[in-house]
Design a protein around this motif. Structure first.
Motif, PDB file in Angstrom:
ATOM      1  N   MET A 189       0.853  -1.175   0.000  1.00 57.02           N
ATOM      2  CA  MET A 189       0.000   0.000   0.000  1.00 57.02           C
ATOM      3  C   MET A 189       0.892   1.230   0.000  1.00 57.02           C
ATOM      4  SD  MET A 189      -2.435   1.466   3.126  1.00 57.02           S
ATOM      5  CE  MET A 189      -3.631   0.182   3.070  1.00 57.02           C
ATOM      6  N   THR A 190       0.660   2.134  -0.927  1.00 56.65           N
ATOM      7  CA  THR A 190       1.370   3.399  -0.938  1.00 56.65           C
ATOM      8  C   THR A 190       0.610   4.387  -0.070  1.00 56.65           C
ATOM      9  OG1 THR A 190       2.181   2.989  -3.178  1.00 56.65           O
ATOM     10  CG2 THR A 190       2.242   5.263  -2.387  1.00 56.65           C
ATOM     11  N   VAL A 191       1.309   4.973   0.905  1.00 60.92           N
ATOM     12  CA  VAL A 191       0.696   5.921   1.837  1.00 60.92           C
ATOM     13  C   VAL A 191       1.524   7.179   1.830  1.00 60.92           C
ATOM     14  CG1 VAL A 191       0.011   6.338   4.217  1.00 60.92           C
ATOM     15  CG2 VAL A 191      -0.126   4.022   3.289  1.00 60.92           C
ATOM     16  N   SER A 192       0.861   8.320   1.651  1.00 59.64           N
ATOM     17  CA  SER A 192       1.577   9.586   1.680  1.00 59.64           C
ATOM     18  C   SER A 192       0.769  10.637   2.444  1.00 59.64           C
ATOM     19  CB  SER A 192       1.852  10.080   0.256  1.00 59.64           C
ATOM     20  OG  SER A 192       0.641  10.273  -0.436  1.00 59.64           O
ATOM     21  N   GLY A 247       8.687  -3.086  13.418  1.00 55.48           N
ATOM     22  CA  GLY A 247       8.197  -3.652  12.167  1.00 55.48           C
ATOM     23  C   GLY A 247       6.861  -3.097  11.716  1.00 55.48           C
ATOM     24  N   VAL A 248       6.552  -1.866  12.142  1.00 54.97           N
ATOM     25  CA  VAL A 248       5.264  -1.273  11.784  1.00 54.97           C
ATOM     26  C   VAL A 248       5.447   0.130  11.236  1.00 54.97           C
ATOM     27  CG1 VAL A 248       4.001  -2.604  13.524  1.00 54.97           C
ATOM     28  CG2 VAL A 248       4.822  -0.307  14.084  1.00 54.97           C
ATOM     29  N   ALA A 249       4.425   0.578  10.565  1.00 51.10           N
ATOM     30  CA  ALA A 249       4.291   1.980  10.170  1.00 51.10           C
ATOM     31  C   ALA A 249       3.109   2.532  10.952  1.00 51.10           C
ATOM     32  CB  ALA A 249       4.060   2.110   8.677  1.00 51.10           C
ATOM     33  N   GLU A 250       3.329   3.613  11.691  1.00 56.74           N
ATOM     34  CA  GLU A 250       2.258   4.300  12.402  1.00 56.74           C
ATOM     35  C   GLU A 250       1.724   5.388  11.493  1.00 56.74           C
ATOM     36  OE1 GLU A 250       3.809   3.874  16.987  1.00 56.74           O
ATOM     37  OE2 GLU A 250       4.205   5.749  15.914  1.00 56.74           O
ATOM     38  N   ILE A 251       0.443   5.334  11.234  1.00 53.88           N
ATOM     39  CA  ILE A 251      -0.182   6.283  10.318  1.00 53.88           C
ATOM     40  C   ILE A 251      -1.230   7.074  11.082  1.00 53.88           C
ATOM     41  CG2 ILE A 251      -1.464   6.555   8.168  1.00 53.88           C
ATOM     42  CD1 ILE A 251      -0.242   3.745   7.411  1.00 53.88           C
ATOM     43  N   LEU A 260       5.169  -2.907   8.409  1.00 50.32           N
ATOM     44  CA  LEU A 260       6.092  -2.037   7.681  1.00 50.32           C
ATOM     45  C   LEU A 260       6.310  -2.495   6.237  1.00 50.32           C
ATOM     46  CD1 LEU A 260       7.847   0.446   8.031  1.00 50.32           C
ATOM     47  CD2 LEU A 260       9.678  -1.014   8.868  1.00 50.32           C
ATOM     48  N   GLU A 261       6.389  -3.811   6.039  1.00 45.45           N
ATOM     49  CA  GLU A 261       6.648  -4.307   4.675  1.00 45.45           C
ATOM     50  C   GLU A 261       5.491  -4.014   3.722  1.00 45.45           C
ATOM     51  OE1 GLU A 261       4.872  -7.768   6.964  1.00 45.45           O
ATOM     52  OE2 GLU A 261       6.506  -6.388   7.351  1.00 45.45           O
ATOM     53  N   GLY A 262       4.323  -3.717   4.272  1.00 52.36           N
ATOM     54  CA  GLY A 262       3.168  -3.437   3.416  1.00 52.36           C
ATOM     55  C   GLY A 262       2.974  -1.963   3.090  1.00 52.36           C
ATOM     56  N   VAL A 263       3.864  -1.098   3.603  1.00 55.52           N
ATOM     57  CA  VAL A 263       3.698   0.347   3.403  1.00 55.52           C
ATOM     58  C   VAL A 263       4.875   0.885   2.599  1.00 55.52           C
ATOM     59  CG1 VAL A 263       3.558   2.591   4.559  1.00 55.52           C
ATOM     60  CG2 VAL A 263       2.407   0.593   5.543  1.00 55.52           C
ATOM     61  N   ARG A 264       4.538   1.587   1.538  1.00 58.25           N
ATOM     62  CA  ARG A 264       5.570   2.227   0.714  1.00 58.25           C
ATOM     63  C   ARG A 264       5.434   3.719   0.826  1.00 58.25           C
ATOM     64  NH1 ARG A 264       3.558  -1.898  -2.384  1.00 58.25           N
ATOM     65  NH2 ARG A 264       2.098  -0.567  -3.415  1.00 58.25           N
TER      66      ARG A 264
END
Length: 139
Positions: free
Chosen positions: A1-4, A107-111, A135-139
């Motif tokens: 998933m691309t998140v910006s 191993g996570v991205a906090e959004i 984390l591996e699922g976030v670009r």
């Protein structure tokens, strides 16, 4: 998933009617008459039945979970009401990505999400949510 940052979330609309208000109030044990007794709500100075605040919070949670893809990703939800929303009004539920923080050690991205509900273009509820994704699922 691309998140910006500033990425818009796919929003949705709900039009809560009398049955919605009654059912949600019953399910959450909220017996305040302003949500189901029109005459009482008007006697309290409201123009009609008031949409329960927790119903609006549930809509914001639904948006955050829909974005994240799983209910377990939702780690925090905060909201406050700016004005009352009334029965049969169209609630526009929307939001955007406010910040993305990668936490490699966990191993996570906090959004961080900014969330809101509008009626006729005016914000009635403002909120925020924190979701965590692998984390591996976030670009």
């Amino acid at each position: 998933m691309t998140v910006s940052t500033t990425q818009q979330l796919p929003g949705f609309e709900r039009v809560p009617n009398e049955l919605t208000l009654f059912s949600f109030g019953a399910a959450t044990w909220n017996q305040h008459r302003i949500h189901y007794d029109r005459d009482y709500a008007r006697s309290e100075g409201h123009r009609d039945l008031i949409v329960e605040g927790n119903y609006q919070g549930a809509l914001l949670a639904e948006l955050a979970v829909s974005f994240a893809g799983t209910p377990t990703a939702l780690k925090r939800l905060r909201y406050r009401h700016l004005r009352s929303a009334y029965v049969n009004e169209t609630l526009h539920v929307a939001g955007c990505v406010a910040a993305v923080r990668k936490v490699p050690d966990d191993g996570v991205a906090e959004i961080e999400l900014d969330l809101w509900i509008t009626v006729d273009g005016e914000r009635v509820t403002q909120g925020s949510a924190l979701v965590e994704l692998p984390l591996e699922g976030v670009r």
